[in-house]
Motif scaffolding. Structure first.
Motif, PDB file in Angstrom:
ATOM      1  N   GLY B  31       0.827  -1.198   0.000  1.00 20.14           N
ATOM      2  CA  GLY B  31       0.000   0.000   0.000  1.00 20.14           C
ATOM      3  C   GLY B  31       0.852   1.235   0.000  1.00 20.14           C
ATOM      4  N   SER B  32       0.172   2.352   0.072  1.00 23.16           N
ATOM      5  CA  SER B  32       0.840   3.640   0.035  1.00 23.16           C
ATOM      6  C   SER B  32       1.831   3.782   1.189  1.00 23.16           C
ATOM      7  CB  SER B  32      -0.229   4.717   0.086  1.00 23.16           C
ATOM      8  OG  SER B  32       0.299   5.937   0.420  1.00 23.16           O
ATOM      9  N   VAL B  33       1.439   3.266   2.362  1.00 20.32           N
ATOM     10  CA  VAL B  33       2.361   3.268   3.493  1.00 20.32           C
ATOM     11  C   VAL B  33       2.965   1.877   3.593  1.00 20.32           C
ATOM     12  CG1 VAL B  33       2.542   3.434   5.992  1.00 20.32           C
ATOM     13  CG2 VAL B  33       1.095   5.030   4.749  1.00 20.32           C
ATOM     14  N   GLN B 198     -12.240   5.541  -2.162  1.00 22.25           N
ATOM     15  CA  GLN B 198     -11.588   6.041  -0.964  1.00 22.25           C
ATOM     16  C   GLN B 198     -12.647   6.147   0.124  1.00 22.25           C
ATOM     17  OE1 GLN B 198      -9.736   9.902  -1.206  1.00 22.25           O
ATOM     18  NE2 GLN B 198      -7.744   8.972  -1.498  1.00 22.25           N
ATOM     19  N   ARG B 310      -3.146   3.009  -6.153  1.00 20.36           N
ATOM     20  CA  ARG B 310      -2.772   3.439  -4.812  1.00 20.36           C
ATOM     21  C   ARG B 310      -1.278   3.695  -4.663  1.00 20.36           C
ATOM     22  NH1 ARG B 310      -3.883  -0.561  -0.808  1.00 20.36           N
ATOM     23  NH2 ARG B 310      -4.243  -2.120  -2.419  1.00 20.36           N
ATOM     24  N   ASN B 314       2.685   7.392  -5.298  1.00 16.03           N
ATOM     25  CA  ASN B 314       2.721   7.647  -3.871  1.00 16.03           C
ATOM     26  C   ASN B 314       3.434   8.964  -3.520  1.00 16.03           C
ATOM     27  OD1 ASN B 314       2.247   6.932  -1.256  1.00 16.03           O
ATOM     28  ND2 ASN B 314       4.140   5.761  -1.056  1.00 16.03           N
ATOM     29  N   PRO B 315       2.890   9.870  -2.696  1.00 18.59           N
ATOM     30  CA  PRO B 315       1.644   9.754  -1.924  1.00 18.59           C
ATOM     31  C   PRO B 315       0.383  10.124  -2.690  1.00 18.59           C
ATOM     32  CG  PRO B 315       2.686  11.838  -1.427  1.00 18.59           C
ATOM     33  CD  PRO B 315       3.574  11.129  -2.421  1.00 18.59           C
ATOM     34  N   LEU B 316       0.506  10.409  -3.965  1.00 17.34           N
ATOM     35  CA  LEU B 316      -0.681  10.736  -4.742  1.00 17.34           C
ATOM     36  C   LEU B 316      -1.416   9.461  -5.127  1.00 17.34           C
ATOM     37  CD1 LEU B 316       0.708  13.463  -7.149  1.00 17.34           C
ATOM     38  CD2 LEU B 316      -0.572  13.777  -5.040  1.00 17.34           C
ATOM     39  N   GLU B 317      -2.690   9.611  -5.415  1.00 20.27           N
ATOM     40  CA  GLU B 317      -3.485   8.454  -5.816  1.00 20.27           C
ATOM     41  C   GLU B 317      -4.094   8.719  -7.180  1.00 20.27           C
ATOM     42  OE1 GLU B 317      -6.007   6.872  -2.699  1.00 20.27           O
ATOM     43  OE2 GLU B 317      -7.493   6.360  -4.208  1.00 20.27           O
ATOM     44  N   LEU B 318      -4.021   7.726  -8.054  1.00 23.75           N
ATOM     45  CA  LEU B 318      -4.607   7.867  -9.380  1.00 23.75           C
ATOM     46  C   LEU B 318      -6.079   7.474  -9.316  1.00 23.75           C
ATOM     47  CD1 LEU B 318      -2.037   6.150 -11.741  1.00 23.75           C
ATOM     48  CD2 LEU B 318      -2.985   8.408 -12.076  1.00 23.75           C
ATOM     49  N   PRO B 319      -6.917   8.073 -10.173  1.00 17.23           N
ATOM     50  CA  PRO B 319      -8.285   7.571 -10.251  1.00 17.23           C
ATOM     51  C   PRO B 319      -8.259   6.138 -10.806  1.00 17.23           C
ATOM     52  CG  PRO B 319      -8.080   9.697 -11.342  1.00 17.23           C
ATOM     53  CD  PRO B 319      -6.694   9.222 -11.030  1.00 17.23           C
TER      54      PRO B 319
END
Lengths: 323, 343
Positions: B31-33, B198, B310, B314-319
C-alpha cells in the motif's frame, strides 16, 4: 402511418427545445433587470494610465478605469478592499465576497467565459487570471475595445503585485499601497510572534474523504502561510494540489488539520466528519480535536483576506489573537 | 474435439479461488504506506482472534483503511464483471456491459438526482442514493432494450450499442443540467461523479457482499438459461426456457447490482466489458463455468488495478478508472487480435 410516427417524434423533440428556449429567455430577462449602472462612479483624473500586467503585457488607458468586469474572486476582493468596488459592472460567477458583490450582474468565467456577456456590460477593462482564457478569446475582447488585464498571483508577493496593478488601474495607488502595507504588517507581526520551532505539522484538506482526499502541497498559498507560522505541511512533497491516499495522512500524523470543505447546513459539519472517520482516531490532530474549518476561502484565494486567514490559523494553532 | 465438463470441477474452483485470495493478500500487504509483512500478519491475526493490540499506526491503516477498501474493490470488481458476463450472454452481444449500454450512466444519474434533491432515508445515509441508482439503472436498461427491440427485434450488436451510447450521452446531458440547477450542491455532485473507493467502510463491503450474494446468486442460478440465450432467443424458447421471465429476472438483478456498485464506488468503466472476454479465453463460453470464473477474475483484476492506483504515484493516488481503462483496453485489444488470428 410512418409519417405520423415521425411527426410524433418531432413533437416530442420540440418540448425540450421550447423549454430550453424559455429558460434562456428567462435568464436573459432576469440578467437585464439586475444590471445596475456602474457608470455613475466619478472619474478622478484624466491622465493616461500605463500598467504592465502580470503576463508582461503593456496596457494604456486614457484615465483610471471606471467600468470593470472582474472574473476572478480575488480581483473582486482587491477592488473592494481598495474602495473601487463601485466600478465593478460584472463579476465572475464564483465571486462571492464581500456580500455586496452579489448584487453585481454575474457572468460566466473560466472555461465557460462568455465574451458576449462581457461585451454587453461595456467595461473598459476586464480583469482575469490566465487560467482558462485562450489567446483567441483575449483577442476578441481587445477587438471589442475592452482592455484585458491579467492578474495571476502565484504567491503572497504576487498578491502584492496584483494589488499594486489594480490600484494603478483604478487610480487608487495610495489605497493599494496601504492595503499591501497592512497585509505585510500582519504577516510580519505573526511571524515575529510565532514561538514554534517548525516541528509542528499541519494537513490541509481541500476535499473531504467522501469526495476523495485532495490536499494543498508546495506552491500553494496555504503552504506559504503555514511556512510563515512555522508549521510544516505534511504534504510539502506534493506540488500544488493533489489527490492523496488516506493511508499517508494517518502515517504522517499531522498535529493540526485545516479543512476548507464547504458546509451546506445538513449532515455533520466538516470538522465533525473528520472526527468521526474510522482509522483517524489516533491522528494527533483528531485526538486533540485540533481541526479548523475555514469556510470562506480565506487561505485559498490570492486576495487581501490571506492576512485574515493567516490570523485565523495563528489563533487556532497558538491559541491567542494574532493582530 | 475437446469436451469440457459443463460446470467447474473442484480443482478449478480451488485454482481460481487461490488466485483471487493471493491477490487479496498481496493488495492488503502492499500500500501507500509501507508496512512489513510480518507486522501486517500480526495485526490481522490479532484482529481476527480478538486480541488487544498495541497502538501503532499500522493498526488503523490496515484495519480501517486498507482492508475495507480492498474488500470493497474486490466485490465491486466481481459484481460488475458478473453483470457484464450475464448481459453478454443474455443479449448475445459481445459488447454488452453496464457502461456500453448506458446502465452505469443511468445509475449515476439516479444517484446525482438523489444528491441534488436531497433524497435520503434518515436511518440509512446511503440508502437514498442507492435506491435511486438501482431504480434508474433498471429504468435505463428497460428503456434501452425497449428502444432496441422496436428498431431491431434480433437485438443486433450495432443497434443496441448505438442506442446505449446515445442514451449515455443523453443521460450525461441531463446530469449536467441537474448540476447546473443544483447550485451550492454542485461540488457534492461533481466529486461524486468521479467515483471513489476512498473511504470505503466495512458497512459498504457488507452491502456489496449481500447484493452480490442475493442478485449474483440469482444470476448464477440462471447460467443454463443464459447458455440457451447465448445461442439465440428462439433456441432458448424452443428448448423450454421461459424467455420473458428469465430475461426480466436477469435484467433486474443486473441493474440492482450495477446500481449498488455505482452508488458506492462511482462509475468504473471497462471492467464489466473486458473481464468476461478474458475469462472466456481461459474457461470457454459455458456460463456455468464462465460466470463464477468471471466473478473471481473481475475481483482479481480490479484489486490489482486499485493497487496500481494506490501505489504508483505515492503519496498521490490515481483515479482507478484511469488504470482499468488503460490496462483493460490494451489487454482487450491484444486478446481480441490473438483470438481472431486463431480462427
Amino acid at each position: 402511418m410512418k409519417q405520423l410516427k415521425q411527426l410524433k417524434q418531432l413533437k416530442h423533440a420540440g418540448i425540450p427545445a421550447i423549454l430550453m428556449a424559455l429558460i434562456m429567455l428567462l435568464t436573459a430577462i432576469s440578467g437585464c433587470s439586475k444590471a445596475n449602472d456602474g457608470a455613475a462612479t466619478t472619474i478622478k483624473s484624466k491622465t493616461a494610465v500605463t500598467v504592465t500586467d502580470m503576463t508582461g503585457r503593456k496596457i494604456i488607458l486614457d484615465g483610471p478605469a471606471a467600468r470593470v468586469v472582474a472574473l476572478t474572486p480575488s480581483d473582486c476582493e482587491i477592488l473592494y478592499a481598495i474602495g473601487a468596488g463601485g466600478t465593478i459592472v460584472g463579476r465572475g460567477e464564483y465571486c462571492d465576497y464581500p456580500a455586496e458583490v452579489m448584487n453585481v450582474p454575474s457572468v460566466q468565467s473560466g472555461a465557460n467565459t462568455n465574451i458576449e456577456q462581457i461585451i454587453a456590460l461595456k467595461p473598459q477593462i476586464l480583469l482575469m487570471s490566465t487560467m482558462a482564457q485562450t489567446d483567441e478569446q483575449v483577442a476578441a475582447l481587445e477587438k471589442a475595445g475592452i482592455k484585458v488585464v491579467v492578474s495571476d498571483a502565484q504567491d503572497v508577493a504576487g498578491v502584492y503585485t496584483a494589488i499594486e496593478l489594480i490600484g494603478t488601474l483604478m487610480g487608487r495607488q495610495q489605497e493599494a499601497a496601504a492595503l499591501t502595507e497592512s497585509m505585510k504588517n500582519t504577516f510580519k507581526t505573526l511571524s515575529a510572534k510565532v514561538k514554534g520551532d517548525g516541528t509542528k505539522t499541519v494537513y490541509f484538506e481541500v476535499s473531504p474523504l467522501q469526495y476523495e482526499l485532495w490536499t494543498a502541497g508546495s506552491g500553494t498559498f496555504m503552504n506559504e502561510i503555514a511556512g510563515m507560522l512555522k508549521l510544516s505541511n505534511i504534504f510539502g512533497d506534493v506540488s500544488a494540489w493533489g489527490k492523496i491516499t488516506e493511508e499517508q495522512v494517518i502515517e504522517r500524523d499531522p498535529d493540526y488539520i485545516v479543512t476548507i470543505a464547504m458546509y451546506f447546513g445538513e449532515g455533520p459539519k466538516p470538522e465533525e466528519e473528520i472526527l468521526s472517520r474510522t482509522g483517524w482516531k489516533n491522528i494527533t490532530a483528531v485526538k486533540n480535536g485540533d481541526i479548523l474549518n475555514l469556510q470562506n476561502n480565506e487561505l485559498s484565494r490570492p486576495g487581501p483576506r490571506l492576512a485574515d486567514g493567516a490570523n485565523m490559523l495563528y489563533e487556532f494553532v497558538y491559541g491567542e489573537t494574532g493582530n | 474435439m475437446k469436451i469440457r465438463p459443463e460446470s467447474f470441477r473442484f480443482h478449478e474452483y480451488v485454482l481460481f479461488a487461490t488466485v483471487t485470495l493471493v491477490t487479496l493478500i498481496l493488495c492488503i500487504c502492499i500500500g501507500s504506506v509501507n508496512i512489513p509483512v510480518k507486522e501486517t500478519i500480526r495485526v490481522i491475526w490479532r484482529a481476527i482472534s480478538g486480541l488487544s493490540m498495541a497502538e501503532s499506526k499500522a493498526v488503523p491503516i490496515l484495519l480501517s483503511v486498507r482492508l475495507p477498501r480492498v474488500l470493497c474493490v474486490g466485490l465491486v470488481g466481481a459484481s460488475l464483471s458478473l453483470c457484464g458476463g450475464a448481459m453478454q450472454g443474455l443479449l448475445k452481444n459481445p459488447l454488452a456491459d453496464g457502461s456500453t449500454l448506458g446502465v452505469s450512466s443511468g445509475a449515476a444519474l439516479g444517484a446525482v438526482v438523489a444528491i441534488a434533491f436531497g433524497l435520503t432515508i434518515p436511518a440509512f445515509p446511503f440508502a437514498g442514493t442507492m435506491t435511486m441508482a438501482m431504480l434508474f439503472a433498471f429504468v435505463s436498461l428497460t428503456v434501452i432494450l425497449a428502444l432496441a427491440y422496436r428498431l431491431d427485434a434480433s437485438l443486433a450488436t450495432h443497434t443496441i450499442i448505438l442506442i446505449g451510447i446515445t442514451y449515455s450521452m443523453f443521460v450525461s446531458s441531463i446530469m449536467t443540467l441537474v448540476i447546473t440547477f443544483a447550485g451550492e450542491k454542485v461540488k457534492h455532485i461533481t466529486f461524486w461523479m468521479m467515483g471513489s473507493l476512498q473511504g470505503s467502510s466495512y458497512a459498504n463491503a457488507l452491502v456489496l457482499l449481500s447484493a452480490l450474494l442475493l442478485f449474483g446468486g440469482v444470476i448464477l442460478r440462471h447460467s443454463r438459461e443464459l447458455n440457451a440465450f447465448a445461442i439465440g432467443e428462439d433456441n432458448a424458447r424452443a428448448i423450454g426456457v421461459n424467455v420473458k421471465r428469465v430475461r426480466l429476472i436477469v435484467l433486474i438483478c443486473v441493474s440492482a447490482l450495477i446500481g449498488v456498485c455505482v452508488s458506492i464506488g462511482g462509475t468504473i468503466g471497462f471492467i464489466g466489458l473486458v473481464t468476461p472476454h478474458m475469462v472466456r479465453m481461459i474457461v470457454g463460453p459455458n456460463h456455468r463455468r464462465l460466470l463464477p470464473a468471471t466473478m473471481m477474475g473481475g475481483a482479481t483484476f480490479l484489486m490489482l488495478a486499485d493497487l496500481v492506483a494506490r501505489v504508483l504515484l505515492n503519496p498521490l493516488e490515481l483515479p482507478i478508472g484511469v488504470v482499468t481503462s488503460f490496462i483493460g483496453s490494451i489487454m482487450f485489444i491484444s486478446i481480441f487480435y490473438s483470438s481472431r488470428k486463431v480462427k
